[in-house]
Design a protein around this motif. Structure first.
Motif, PDB file in Angstrom:
ATOM      1  N   ALA A 178       0.832  -1.210   0.000  1.00  0.00           N
ATOM      2  CA  ALA A 178       0.000   0.000   0.000  1.00  0.00           C
ATOM      3  C   ALA A 178       0.862   1.253   0.000  1.00  0.00           C
ATOM      4  N   ILE A 179       1.963   1.243   0.755  1.00  0.00           N
ATOM      5  CA  ILE A 179       2.857   2.405   0.801  1.00  0.00           C
ATOM      6  C   ILE A 179       3.479   2.660  -0.566  1.00  0.00           C
ATOM      7  N   LEU A 180       3.879   1.579  -1.244  1.00  0.00           N
ATOM      8  CA  LEU A 180       4.476   1.726  -2.581  1.00  0.00           C
ATOM      9  C   LEU A 180       3.448   2.274  -3.574  1.00  0.00           C
ATOM     10  N   VAL A 181       2.214   1.754  -3.490  1.00  0.00           N
ATOM     11  CA  VAL A 181       1.160   2.198  -4.423  1.00  0.00           C
ATOM     12  C   VAL A 181       0.785   3.649  -4.171  1.00  0.00           C
ATOM     13  N   LEU A 182       0.664   4.015  -2.884  1.00  0.00           N
ATOM     14  CA  LEU A 182       0.242   5.374  -2.525  1.00  0.00           C
ATOM     15  C   LEU A 182       1.402   6.367  -2.498  1.00  0.00           C
ATOM     16  N   ASN A 183       2.642   5.845  -2.564  1.00  0.00           N
ATOM     17  CA  ASN A 183       3.854   6.686  -2.542  1.00  0.00           C
ATOM     18  C   ASN A 183       3.885   7.579  -1.302  1.00  0.00           C
ATOM     19  N   ILE A 184       3.631   6.947  -0.154  1.00  0.00           N
ATOM     20  CA  ILE A 184       3.618   7.677   1.117  1.00  0.00           C
ATOM     21  C   ILE A 184       4.992   7.593   1.770  1.00  0.00           C
ATOM     22  N   ARG A 185       5.440   8.715   2.308  1.00  0.00           N
ATOM     23  CA  ARG A 185       6.721   8.754   3.006  1.00  0.00           C
ATOM     24  C   ARG A 185       6.529   9.300   4.414  1.00  0.00           C
ATOM     25  N   GLY A 186       7.615   9.387   5.140  1.00  0.00           N
ATOM     26  CA  GLY A 186       7.549   9.953   6.486  1.00  0.00           C
ATOM     27  C   GLY A 186       7.388   8.897   7.553  1.00  0.00           C
ATOM     28  N   VAL A 187       6.733   9.295   8.659  1.00  0.00           N
ATOM     29  CA  VAL A 187       6.629   8.430   9.841  1.00  0.00           C
ATOM     30  C   VAL A 187       5.873   7.149   9.536  1.00  0.00           C
ATOM     31  N   VAL A 188       4.794   7.230   8.770  1.00  0.00           N
ATOM     32  CA  VAL A 188       3.983   6.052   8.462  1.00  0.00           C
ATOM     33  C   VAL A 188       4.804   5.027   7.696  1.00  0.00           C
ATOM     34  N   ALA A 189       5.516   5.483   6.676  1.00  0.00           N
ATOM     35  CA  ALA A 189       6.358   4.575   5.892  1.00  0.00           C
ATOM     36  C   ALA A 189       7.457   3.974   6.757  1.00  0.00           C
ATOM     37  N   GLY A 190       8.055   4.799   7.617  1.00  0.00           N
ATOM     38  CA  GLY A 190       9.108   4.314   8.500  1.00  0.00           C
ATOM     39  C   GLY A 190       8.606   3.242   9.450  1.00  0.00           C
TER      40      GLY A 190
END
Length: 311
Positions: free
Chosen positions: A140-152
């Motif tokens: 989901a992180i790769l698809v949504l391209n989310i970074r920061g605390v959530v990705a970490g």
């Protein structure tokens, strides 16, 4: 005995403190009146769909446990579901996931299976579940391209999952490691402890059965798919249009957060994780908190009701 009680109280106190801190972080800067308005406007039809999806999730989890128990003893799904739901209900009211011990004891006592072996299957279940959950979150992180605390946080979950798998392999192969005979001789001085360790390993050995592990993994995917549907339905009830990727990340992130020590019912850690993820999607803090709260309350209500019926 006194030392055990002291340790138990210390763990419970730490969990409660963490819960209180997370509650504070979740409520900080949020318009609670707006959150209440979101919750008050929730549409019942979507909530019924979410509750049905959570029920389907629990059904697939019961099937998964039956698959993992089968190599040890065949247990009817109806009874196994009751044991599992009682354990889940205990998790809702007890800290430190003590409900896992409750269901292991309940099943072992009622079905005449070693409680240690039963606990071994629960450990395998947790590892399989975590692997699938982290995979969903990472995708989901790769698809949504989310970074920061959530990705970490999800990346930390990936690392911990790797450690769990390594630990499982070591536990299964420990009898072949250097010094294993000395350990076995040492355990021989405490026959009951030795029996418990061997029984626990018997439960862990289901991982040596590829078909069993594959079936458990597929059932985990089915269960988490139902959870994602429940999250999307709760969003719809609040008028929040979540994408499939957002629903998957919310389901994965909030449930991974329950691994953090907390008070009963994962209070605080669930809400803070859900709100943090929701705000990463661009939702307002009040909307994110309402979403996390409603998902949590509905999950606790369905699993606790099932546990009460199971008893």
């Amino acid at each position: 005995m006194t030392r055990r009680l002291t340790t138990g109280f210390a763990r419970a106190a730490i969990g409660i403190v963490i819960s209180l801190v997370c509650v504070y972080l979740a409520l900080r800067g949020v318009d609670l009146r707006q959150t209440a308005e979101f919750l008050g406007d929730a549409r019942p039809a979507w909530l019924l769909l979410a509750a049905a999806a959570i029920g389907a999730d629990l059904f697939f989890r019961a099937l998964r446990w039956q698959v993992l128990i089968a190599p040890i003893r065949s247990v009817p799904l109806r009874r196994l579901s009751a044991y599992m739901l009682v354990g889940y209900m205990a998790n809702n009211f007890l800290p430190a996931r003590l409900g896992e011990l409750v269901r292991s004891h309940y099943l072992g006592d009622r079905e005449g299976i070693s409680r240690s072996a039963t606990l071994g299957t629960v450990v395998v279940e947790r590892i399989v579940d975590t692997v699938v959950l982290v995979a969903i979150g990472a995708t989901a992180i790769l698809v949504l391209n989310i970074r920061g605390v959530v990705a970490g946080a999800v990346l930390i979950g990936v690392a911990l999952t790797g450690l769990l798998c390594v630990g499982l392999v070591v536990a299964l192969a420990v009898h072949r490691l250097p010094g294993a005979r000395r350990v076995a001789a040492f355990l021989g001085h405490w026959p009951r402890l030795k029996v418990m360790v061997l029984s626990l390993r018997d439960g862990l050995r289901v991982t040596a059965l590829p078909r069993t592990v594959a079936a458990a993994a597929l059932l985990s995917v089915a269960a988490w798919t139902c959870t994602v549907v429940a999250v999307l339905a709760v969003g719809q009830s609040l008028g929040i249009q979540l994408t499939l990727g957002e629903g998957a990340l919310l389901a994965a992130g909030t449930n991974l957060a329950t691994a953090i020590p907390s008070g009963p019912g994962y209070l605080g850690t669930f809400e803070y994780a859900g709100q943090s993820i929701a705000t990463a999607f661009g939702l307002a803090g009040a909307a994110g908190l309402a979403l996390a709260l409603l998902i949590h309350v509905l999950t606790l209500a369905v699993s606790s009701t099932g546990g009460a019926v199971g008893m």
